[in-house]
Design an enzyme around this catalytic site. Structure first.
Site, short mmCIF file in Angstrom:
data_model
loop_
_atom_site.label_atom_id
_atom_site.label_comp_id
_atom_site.label_asym_id
_atom_site.label_seq_id
_atom_site.Cartn_x
_atom_site.Cartn_y
_atom_site.Cartn_z
N HIS A 77 0.84 -1.20 0.00
CA HIS A 77 0.00 0.00 0.00
C HIS A 77 0.88 1.25 0.00
CE1 HIS A 77 -2.95 3.02 1.32
NE2 HIS A 77 -2.17 3.28 2.36
N ASP A 106 6.74 22.89 -25.38
CA ASP A 106 6.72 21.53 -24.85
C ASP A 106 7.82 21.42 -23.79
OD1 ASP A 106 6.73 18.59 -24.57
OD2 ASP A 106 5.59 18.60 -26.43
N TRP A 142 7.52 -0.56 3.86
CA TRP A 142 8.05 0.06 2.64
C TRP A 142 9.47 0.58 2.86
CZ3 TRP A 142 9.48 5.20 1.35
CH2 TRP A 142 9.33 6.15 2.38
N SER A 169 13.30 6.63 -13.44
CA SER A 169 12.18 7.37 -14.03
C SER A 169 12.06 8.77 -13.41
CB SER A 169 10.88 6.58 -13.82
OG SER A 169 9.77 7.41 -14.00
N SER A 170 12.14 8.83 -12.08
CA SER A 170 11.97 10.12 -11.40
C SER A 170 13.13 11.06 -11.67
CB SER A 170 11.81 9.93 -9.90
OG SER A 170 10.62 9.25 -9.62
N HIS A 253 13.36 11.50 4.30
CA HIS A 253 12.74 12.76 4.69
C HIS A 253 12.59 13.73 3.52
CE1 HIS A 253 10.70 15.36 7.39
NE2 HIS A 253 11.27 16.32 6.70
N GLU A 255 12.10 12.86 0.62
CA GLU A 255 11.00 12.25 -0.13
C GLU A 255 9.65 12.78 0.35
OE1 GLU A 255 10.69 10.32 -2.73
OE2 GLU A 255 8.55 9.86 -2.51
N TYR A 257 8.98 15.68 1.33
CA TYR A 257 8.76 16.99 0.71
C TYR A 257 8.57 16.89 -0.79
CZ TYR A 257 9.66 18.62 5.33
OH TYR A 257 9.57 18.81 6.68
N SER A 268 -1.11 27.24 -3.83
CA SER A 268 -0.71 28.64 -4.04
C SER A 268 -1.22 29.20 -5.36
CB SER A 268 0.82 28.77 -3.99
OG SER A 268 1.31 28.24 -2.79
N HIS A 302 15.05 11.98 12.92
CA HIS A 302 13.80 12.03 13.71
C HIS A 302 12.92 10.80 13.45
CE1 HIS A 302 11.87 14.70 10.34
NE2 HIS A 302 11.81 13.44 10.02
N HIS A 303 13.27 10.01 12.44
CA HIS A 303 12.53 8.77 12.19
C HIS A 303 13.06 7.63 13.04
CE1 HIS A 303 10.35 10.26 8.62
NE2 HIS A 303 11.40 11.04 8.51
N THR A 328 7.28 26.58 7.11
CA THR A 328 5.95 26.03 6.85
C THR A 328 4.88 26.98 7.40
OG1 THR A 328 6.94 23.86 7.13
CG2 THR A 328 4.56 23.93 6.99
N LYS A 331 4.23 29.79 5.08
CA LYS A 331 3.34 29.43 3.96
C LYS A 331 1.87 29.44 4.40
CE LYS A 331 4.87 26.67 0.79
NZ LYS A 331 5.79 27.18 -0.25
N ARG A 450 1.49 -0.02 15.04
CA ARG A 450 1.17 -0.07 13.62
C ARG A 450 1.60 -1.41 13.02
NH1 ARG A 450 5.89 3.73 10.86
NH2 ARG A 450 4.65 3.32 9.02
#
Ligand code: CU1
Length: 531
Positions: A77, A106, A142, A169-170, A253, A255, A257, A268, A302-303, A328, A331, A450
């Site tokens: 998932h 283009d 994951w 790809s990315s 991390h 990722e 963002y 925005s 922090h993870h 943040t 914003k 979890r």
């Protein structure tokens, strides 16, 4: 007229037809559409897995699936929603909008654009094929922590290969976006006139290029640990499994963002349109986005506060993480200030954008709570973090994607979507998403772990409510598909400026836009720069 001349004459609107139009497409709009359709399909594949998870957790005890398959569902998932749904949807929007917003015909590298997309269906076919392998699909989360992940058998090399493909790809997509924005802006389109969506994507592209090779390195080290006798993460050979967590989250991390910055860009664009006011604090938005991206490389641990770091490390990562709340907050303040005293209307895109600001903030605040190292020991690996990142990603990133689709769908298709059904989709989604995820804060704080299919009786009521919210949220998304299909197939003709007050370059094109966005680059003045 000779054939060569005739061919030259229709060069500008030469449109291939049939399957070839899609397979060999070098057109940014067609590739954008393919990304969005692919993302939508993966959203339902990943969503079906979420439904299995919520069905199993509807009651305590084991009802429908065995624990190993349950763990495969949580793992797949996440992989599918992150890499298959939210990221491709963001790239799809980038493809559709960036050339039109900067006045380019283009993308800069159209053939590479085709390849970036077509890698994805093959990569995900490979990942999904692991569901049918003996031993099942990946089931250690994951995050692919060793030694759990290296104990996988058949699925393991497929998982590693998939991650490499997704990274390639990315990275190609990111290179394309940077090349396009740096080289193909219309005359007068200076960097500080770029629409904020374009800005958030440039910054996201740099995050992708900086972080994905780190992930590629990490999974390659896993691969050599399993098959080639190395011991990067194997304590028995002198390695350190915790080192994987450091490397993984150095990617992981940023990722986060990568998933949310394009959403910031979308919101925005949309809030100023429906507030009939220019975006408040444009430049501060650009600098806030860049600061968030820069800081994202200094907060990874922090993870993993519970692995036993030195106190100085825990303090550093606590304060570094908290510092991200400052840009943040800038914003969020700017979005609210944009709406302040505006002549607001509340069509579906605006409803999703406002819900984004409010509900993303909930996810932001719980993130701040977990940054507090000493109390994170209580939250770690509970449902509280599941609630936190789902608030960031569902009423956060996914709602921004809904807002974007409703906002630009009339421009893309030339038709208005059904506003009544759009609003119904919004209200069903916004109510059910809170019923789904808010109770997970409570059961998490009460200690429910979890990624476990069974739980104690004390968590039963809130899990049941959460599951009911989940089923309603899942079903509501079928309504979204219906609204989109209906809009593509016909309906009231959309004007070129659907939303009174939108004035980015993309709105200067006819609806639907021509095959090549601009045959001659437009000249940009301030009036069409900010939207
Ligand atoms: Cu993080």
């Amino acid at each position: 007229m000779s054939e060569a001349v005739a061919h030259h004459d229709d060069l500008h609107d030469h449109k291939p037809t049939g399957i070839g139009r899609w397979l060999f497409s070098t057109n940014h709009k067609d590739i954008g559409t393919m990304y969005l359709v692919f993302a939508l399909i993966m959203f339902f594949v990943g969503g079906a897995m979420a439904m299995i998870i919520r069905a199993e957790l509807f009651q305590p005890g084991l009802q429908y699936v065995d624990p190993l398959f349950f763990n495969s569902m949580t793992t797949m998932h996440a992989l599918i929603m992150i890499f298959g749904a939210v990221m491709p949807a963001g790239v799809g929007l980038a493809n559709w909008l960036i050339p039109m917003m900067i006045g380019a015909p283009d993308m800069a590298l159209p053939r590479m654009n085709n390849m970036s997309f077509w890698i994805l269906p093959f990569a995900f076919a490979m990942l999904l094929s692991t569901l049918f392998m003996s031993g099942g699909a990946p089931n250690g989360g994951w995050t692919m922590y060793p030694p759990l992940v290296t104990q996988l058998n058949d699925a393991f090399p497929f998982l590693i290969f998939t991650v490499h493909f997704l990274g390639i790809s990315s990275i190609m997509g990111a290179i394309n976006i940077i090349a396009t924005v740096f080289n193909m802006r219309a005359p007068g389109m200076s960097f500080m006139k770029l629409p904020l969506f374009v800005w958030t994507w440039i910054i996201t592209a740099f995050l992708l290029i900086a972080s994905l090779p780190v992930l590629a390195g990490a999974v390659t080290m896993l691969l050599t640990d399993k098959y080639f006798g190395t011991s990067f993460f194997d304590a028995a050979g002198g390695g350190d499994p915790v080192m994987f967590q450091h490397i993984f989250w150095f990617f992981g991390h940023p990722e986060v963002y990568i998933l949310i910055l394009p959403a910031f860009g979308i919101v925005s664009q949309i809030i100023p349109t429906f507030a009939r006011k220019p975006l408040f604090g444009y430049e501060s938005m650009v600098y806030a986005t860049a600061s968030i991206a820069f800081l994202s490389f200094f907060v990874w641990a922090h993870h993993m506060f519970t692995v036993g770091m030195p106190l100085a490390g825990e303090l550093f990562f606590m304060y570094a993480t908290m510092s991200i709340a400052v840009p943040t907050g800038v914003k969020i303040f700017n979005w609210v200030a944009t709406m302040w005293k505006g002549s607001m209307t509340f069509e579906t895109p605006m409803l999703f954008a406002i819900a984004f600001v409010m509900l993303f903030s909930i996810g932001g605040f719980t993130g701040l709570m977990m940054a507090i190292t000493p109390v994170d020991f209580q939250y770690h690996d509970t449902y509280f973090i599941v609630a936190h990142f789902h608030y960031v990603l569902v009423p956060g990133a996914v709602f921004a994607l809904f807002a974007a689709i409703y906002y630009w769908l009339p421009k893309w298709t030339g038709h208005m979507y059904d506003e009544k059904l759009g609003k119904l989709h919004f209200w069903l989604s916004v109510i059910s998403v809170n019923v789904l995820f808010f109770p997970q804060h409570f059961i998490g704080l009460a200690g429910m772990p979890r990624r476990i299919p069974d739980y104690n009786m004390q968590f039963a009521e809130w899990n049941m409510i959460s599951s009911l919210g989940g089923f309603v949220f899942g079903l509501s998304q079928l309504l979204f598909v219906w609204v989109v299909i209906k809009c593509i197939r016909g309906g009231e003709k959309a004007s070129d400026q659907v939303w009174e007050g939108a004035h980015g370059l993309e709105w200067t094109l006819s609806s639907p836009p021509p095959f090549h966005s601009f045959t001659t680059p437009p000249r940009v003045t301030d009036a069409v720069a900010h939207s």
